[in-house]
Motif scaffolding. Sequence first.
Motif, short mmCIF file in Angstrom:
data_model
loop_
_atom_site.label_atom_id
_atom_site.label_comp_id
_atom_site.label_asym_id
_atom_site.label_seq_id
_atom_site.Cartn_x
_atom_site.Cartn_y
_atom_site.Cartn_z
N TRP A 1 0.86 -1.00 -0.09
CA TRP A 1 -0.08 0.09 -0.03
C TRP A 1 0.88 1.18 0.15
N PHE A 2 1.86 1.29 0.99
CA PHE A 2 2.68 2.62 1.07
C PHE A 2 4.15 1.87 1.30
N SER A 3 5.03 2.85 0.69
CA SER A 3 6.59 2.47 1.35
C SER A 3 6.90 3.99 1.23
N SER A 4 7.66 4.34 2.24
CA SER A 4 8.02 5.81 2.48
C SER A 4 9.33 6.04 1.68
N ASN A 5 10.08 5.15 1.27
CA ASN A 5 11.41 5.34 0.40
C ASN A 5 11.72 3.97 -0.14
N TRP A 6 11.05 3.62 -1.18
CA TRP A 6 11.27 2.24 -1.92
C TRP A 6 12.75 2.21 -2.54
N VAL A 7 13.66 1.46 -2.26
CA VAL A 7 14.79 1.40 -3.30
C VAL A 7 14.96 -0.20 -3.69
N ALA A 8 14.80 -0.45 -4.86
CA ALA A 8 15.09 -2.03 -5.12
C ALA A 8 13.86 -2.67 -5.00
N VAL A 9 14.26 -3.39 -3.81
CA VAL A 9 12.95 -4.58 -3.22
C VAL A 9 12.85 -4.22 -1.60
N THR A 10 13.06 -3.09 -1.26
CA THR A 10 12.54 -2.75 0.31
C THR A 10 12.72 -1.36 0.61
N THR A 11 12.19 -0.94 1.66
CA THR A 11 12.11 0.29 2.11
C THR A 11 13.28 0.67 2.87
N VAL A 12 13.83 1.67 2.50
CA VAL A 12 15.14 2.24 3.05
C VAL A 12 14.82 3.24 3.90
N LYS A 13 15.46 3.46 5.20
CA LYS A 13 15.61 4.37 6.25
C LYS A 13 15.78 5.81 5.60
N GLN A 14 14.97 6.91 5.69
CA GLN A 14 15.43 8.12 5.18
C GLN A 14 15.34 8.93 6.60
N THR A 15 16.27 10.15 6.73
CA THR A 15 16.24 11.31 7.57
C THR A 15 14.95 11.69 7.65
N ILE A 16 14.42 12.04 9.19
CA ILE A 16 13.08 12.69 9.16
C ILE A 16 13.46 14.15 8.92
N GLN A 17 12.07 14.73 8.63
CA GLN A 17 12.24 16.24 8.13
C GLN A 17 12.18 17.12 9.49
N ASP A 18 11.34 16.76 10.55
CA ASP A 18 11.43 17.20 11.74
C ASP A 18 10.55 16.18 12.83
N GLY A 19 10.86 16.49 13.96
CA GLY A 19 10.48 15.73 15.21
C GLY A 19 11.31 14.97 15.75
N GLU A 20 11.22 14.00 16.49
CA GLU A 20 12.06 13.30 17.36
C GLU A 20 11.74 11.85 17.32
#
Length: 222
Positions: free
Chosen positions: A155-174
């Motif tokens: 349904w949703f991936s925040s940062n899809w690379v090849a075959v998995t979701t890769v962690k990305q730096t958050i814009q704001d928050g903690e």
Amino acid sequence: MLDLITTNAAKHRMITVSRPIPGGFIQGGGSLVNSNSSGLIKGTNGTKTDFQFDVTFNKKLTNPQGKATITVSSYYKSDGTLDSEPHTNVITSNAISLLNLLGTTASFSSKANLVEEIPGGTIAVEGGATFQLEMTDGNPDKLAITLYRKAGGIWFSSNWVAVTTVKQTIQDGEITVGAATKSATIEPEIATAIAPVVIEPTIKAYPNPFTEKLNIEFSSAI
């Protein structure tokens, strides 16, 4: 020989210590900027995906409890077709299956419900979908969000690379990944010195010499 016990006085103090509790916790709130999102309701580039989660272990330290909520802004309908109007989709976790912590990183898995917000309410899109979070509590904090479809695909991936979701730096928050601690006050046992005391008695015998009767007298300093 008689043994008498004496004690030596000892000083002691109360101390407080903390020890790790199995499990730990994750907490976070903030947003990601969509730049490489994927899935049927992928986030529109440049818009934000908001996240909030607070998960810890129960008092018996047997099961994780808490909730994660993700809000995705997308120009795609739930069937994956592009629309001219934005859609607000909300992912809410339930039935947590895993909370795993390793240092400053953590992974979280659960079932989740996906709904679309509409004026005056929500429309259910799918229940019991598989939901995953991967995170790093660092400088910077990083997060990966994935919601899988029961029928296959995502349904949703925040940062899809090849075959998995890769962690990305958050814009704001903690984001916080922590090991809970339990404090205890301990009174150390006091070692008691035990020393034997040897007593040498004084013995008197009279009369000396004697014929029919002898008197024996014992005495000591204690």
